[in-house]
Design an enzyme around this catalytic site. Structure first.
Site, PDB file in Angstrom:
ATOM      1  N   THR A 281      16.389 -18.183 -29.184  1.00 25.09           N
ATOM      2  CA  THR A 281      14.939 -18.175 -29.042  1.00 25.09           C
ATOM      3  C   THR A 281      14.316 -18.409 -30.411  1.00 25.09           C
ATOM      4  OG1 THR A 281      15.178 -16.544 -27.272  1.00 25.09           O
ATOM      5  CG2 THR A 281      12.973 -16.854 -28.198  1.00 25.09           C
TER       6      THR A 281
ATOM      7  N   LYS B 218       8.046 -15.808 -32.754  1.00 24.04           N
ATOM      8  CA  LYS B 218       7.705 -16.275 -31.416  1.00 24.04           C
ATOM      9  C   LYS B 218       6.318 -16.907 -31.359  1.00 24.04           C
ATOM     10  CE  LYS B 218       8.262 -12.377 -29.217  1.00 24.04           C
ATOM     11  NZ  LYS B 218       8.244 -11.440 -28.062  1.00 24.04           N
TER      12      LYS B 218
ATOM     13  N   HIS C 225      12.473 -16.427 -17.403  1.00 21.68           N
ATOM     14  CA  HIS C 225      12.297 -15.228 -18.217  1.00 21.68           C
ATOM     15  C   HIS C 225      11.697 -14.133 -17.346  1.00 21.68           C
ATOM     16  CE1 HIS C 225      11.185 -12.561 -21.505  1.00 21.68           C
ATOM     17  NE2 HIS C 225      11.925 -13.297 -22.316  1.00 21.68           N
ATOM     18  N   ARG C 226      12.067 -12.872 -17.651  1.00 22.61           N
ATOM     19  CA  ARG C 226      11.633 -11.747 -16.824  1.00 22.61           C
ATOM     20  C   ARG C 226      10.529 -10.915 -17.480  1.00 22.61           C
ATOM     21  NH1 ARG C 226      16.393  -7.128 -17.221  1.00 22.61           N
ATOM     22  NH2 ARG C 226      16.622  -7.151 -19.477  1.00 22.61           N
TER      23      ARG C 226
ATOM     24  N   ASN D  17       0.806  -1.226   0.000  1.00 25.81           N
ATOM     25  CA  ASN D  17       0.000   0.000   0.000  1.00 25.81           C
ATOM     26  C   ASN D  17       0.834   1.270   0.000  1.00 25.81           C
ATOM     27  OD1 ASN D  17      -2.363  -1.399  -0.025  1.00 25.81           O
ATOM     28  ND2 ASN D  17      -2.776  -1.200   2.164  1.00 25.81           N
TER      29      ASN D  17
ATOM     30  N   LYS E  67      12.037 -18.186 -33.468  1.00 22.76           N
ATOM     31  CA  LYS E  67      11.237 -17.120 -34.074  1.00 22.76           C
ATOM     32  C   LYS E  67      10.578 -17.641 -35.354  1.00 22.76           C
ATOM     33  CE  LYS E  67      12.913 -14.093 -31.089  1.00 22.76           C
ATOM     34  NZ  LYS E  67      12.110 -13.398 -30.076  1.00 22.76           N
TER      35      LYS E  67
ATOM     36  N   HIS F  37      17.262 -13.913 -17.430  1.00 21.64           N
ATOM     37  CA  HIS F  37      17.555 -12.836 -18.378  1.00 21.64           C
ATOM     38  C   HIS F  37      17.966 -11.585 -17.600  1.00 21.64           C
ATOM     39  CE1 HIS F  37      15.702 -14.590 -22.161  1.00 21.64           C
ATOM     40  NE2 HIS F  37      15.481 -15.501 -21.232  1.00 21.64           N
TER      41      HIS F  37
ATOM     42  N   ASP G 153       9.763 -18.764 -26.589  1.00 24.92           N
ATOM     43  CA  ASP G 153       9.663 -17.370 -26.174  1.00 24.92           C
ATOM     44  C   ASP G 153       8.697 -17.263 -25.002  1.00 24.92           C
ATOM     45  OD1 ASP G 153      10.422 -14.691 -26.309  1.00 24.92           O
ATOM     46  OD2 ASP G 153      10.322 -14.694 -28.491  1.00 24.92           O
ATOM     47  N   GLU G 154       8.707 -16.100 -24.357  1.00 23.83           N
ATOM     48  CA  GLU G 154       7.978 -15.971 -23.095  1.00 23.83           C
ATOM     49  C   GLU G 154       6.472 -16.166 -23.226  1.00 23.83           C
ATOM     50  OE1 GLU G 154       8.107 -11.835 -24.848  1.00 23.83           O
ATOM     51  OE2 GLU G 154       9.507 -13.508 -24.647  1.00 23.83           O
TER      52      GLU G 154
ATOM     53  N   SER H  96      20.157 -11.600 -23.930  1.00 27.68           N
ATOM     54  CA  SER H  96      19.224 -11.922 -25.005  1.00 27.68           C
ATOM     55  C   SER H  96      18.488 -10.665 -25.425  1.00 27.68           C
ATOM     56  CB  SER H  96      18.225 -12.986 -24.522  1.00 27.68           C
ATOM     57  OG  SER H  96      17.275 -13.286 -25.514  1.00 27.68           O
TER      58      SER H  96
END
EC number: 4.1.1.39
Length: 473
Positions: A166, A170, A287-288, A116, A168, A320, A196-197, A372
């Site tokens: 990664t 994706k 992964h972030r 809060n 692609k 990452h 990929d994420e 990456s």
């Protein structure tokens, strides 16, 4: 006209929660916030308000205050510093006693620290810049399921960064074509490929089909190359039950590593998955996705160094961490600080890298930082120089964008990596001599030569938004 003072909902916190004479304890959780107070609110009052609202206080005195020892449990604002280059913001240092938090619960700690209080009227903007986790708390958290040493032993790969890609595009590939892309990359020389994420279980690529085709690709590439290979199978899902189902299936078919989007999946869910990985002998790539929502604004949110520490506590074997040289946000010195926080056992406070506190991780193993995002062969010398051996260098478009196909792109990256590692081991300066090193390696690798020609003009010129404060450069 006098500046408005935000009196409503604000009591005199300074008299209770501002303690500049306080001597911090080894057992305290320490936090530093960047604070922009509302007009008319003093620095001391704003810092005390943050300490109060992130620990024991409410907006008024209540009779149940008499039933406990608030002086023992309260957070204490114990120091204030200027923020270089800012006339409005300041740093507030706050100490929290150990008994304020549940052992081993990152969720509980951050429900207080970034709960809060971030909507509190006394402050106009608030950013959590760093946290010191005492050893007692570190030791109650799971940490990395395995860590760098165990992973290297599992893969039998030493003395260089690990190399990944990664897949692609994706989104949009069917399972069989997806598996073919994985196979071509792995046989070309990569150690890993990656979902990929946002690849979960969409109608065009259901998770079970993806896992089966990717595992077939791994086994075929291993048989052809004689090397251990892997694919980060993303088990992120909408419920914990689905996450466990996908993780169990990945284990059943023999994959060595799975993946989690730790911010979008939720901290409790990710911690549970990390514990499962340790029990079941699975590596965990992290992964972030969503981090920039919290960390990119330099005045409000949570600095990525805190998010990196959170992940090290919850558990992961890779994270990452930015690239410095690619398409994504990443100040060089700050990124090096994040890398150290992920890998090293003890990190000294170093304002030049944005690190406010010493951090002791005890026996918790370090994890691999992952570079990456928009990187290609021309970046290889800088990446090897910045990240060193204990890292994962992940090229998506920089592999699959090769004019001759995925295998050629993977080969180009592997040749470039090994050339840079050899040059570094010979004592050469990679960032100064990178072009010469790559050009020589390309003489015996047409794949690298074509990659260098393809991406020679590709640069990302945008400046970093979230920079370290100028005084500490």
């Amino acid at each position: 006209m006098a500046a408005k003072t935000y009196d409503a909902g604000v009591k005199d916190y300074r008299s209770i929660y501002w303690e500049p004479q306080y001597q911090v304890k080894d057992s305290d959780i320490l936090a530093v916030f960047k604070v922009v107070p509302q007009p008319g609110v003093s620095r001391e009052e704003a810092a005390a308000a943050v300490a109060a609202e992130s620990s024991t206080a409410t907006w008024t005195t209540v009779w149940t205050d008499l039933l406990t020892d608030l002086d023992y449990y309260k957070g204490r604002a114990y120091a204030i510093e200027d923020v270089p280059g800012s006339d409005e913001a300041f740093y507030a240092f706050i100490a929290y006693p150990m008994d304020l938090f549940e052992e081993g619960s990152v969720v509980n700690v951050f429900t207080s620290l970034v709960g809060n209080v971030f909507g509190f009227k006394a402050v106009r903007a608030l950013r959590l810049e760093d946290v010191r986790f005492p050893l007692w708390f570190v030791m109650t958290c799971p940490g990395a399921p395995h860590g760098m040493k165990v992973e290297r032993d599992l893969l039998d790969k030493y003395g260089r960064p690990l190399l990944g890609c990664t897949i692609k595009p994706k989104l949009g590939l069917a399972a069989k074509n997806y598996g073919r892309a994985v196979y071509e990359c792995l046989r070309g020389g990569l150690d890993f490929t990656k979902d990929d994420e946002n690849v979960n279980s969409q109608p065009f690529l259901r998770w079970r089909d993806r896992f089966l085709f990717c595992q077939e690709a791994i086994q075929k590439a291993e048989a052809e190359t004689g090397e251990r290979k892997g694919h980060y199978m993303n088990v992120t899902a909408g419920t914990m039950e689905e996450i466990y189902e996908r993780a169990e299936f990945a284990k059943e078919i023999g994959t060595p590593i799975i993946m989690s989007d730790y911010l979008t999946v939720g901290w409790a869910a990710h911690t549970s998955l990390s514990r499962w990985c340790r029990k079941n002998g699975m590596l965990l790539h992290v992964h972030r996705a969503m981090h920039a929502v919290m960390d990119r604004n330099p005045n409000h949110g949570i600095n990525f160094r805190v998010l990196a520490k959170i992940l090290r506590l919850m558990g992961g074997d890779h994270l990452h961490s930015g690239t410095v040289v690619g398409k994504l946000e990443g100040d060089r010195e700050a990124t090096i600080g994040w890398i150290n926080l992920l890998r090293d056992r003890f990190i000294k406070a170093d304002r030049s890298r944005g690190i406010f506190f010493d951090q002791d991780w005890g026996p918790q193993p370090g994890l691999f930082p992952v570079a990456s995002g928009g990187i290609h062969v021309w970046h290889m010398p800088a990446l090897v120089s910045i990240f060193g051996n204990d890292s994962v260098l992940q090229f998506g478009g920089g592999t699959l964008g090769h004019p001759w196909g995925n295998a050629a792109g993977a080969c180009a990256n592997r040749v470039a990596l090994e050339a840079c590692v050899q040059a570094r081991n010979e004592g050469r300066h990679l960032e100064k001599e990178g072009k010469e090193i790559l050009t020589k390696a390309a003489q015996s690798s047409p794949e690298l030569r074509m990659a260098m020609e393809t991406w020679k003009e590709i640069k990302f010129e945008f400046d970093t938004v979230d920079k370290l404060d100028v005084q500490h450069r």
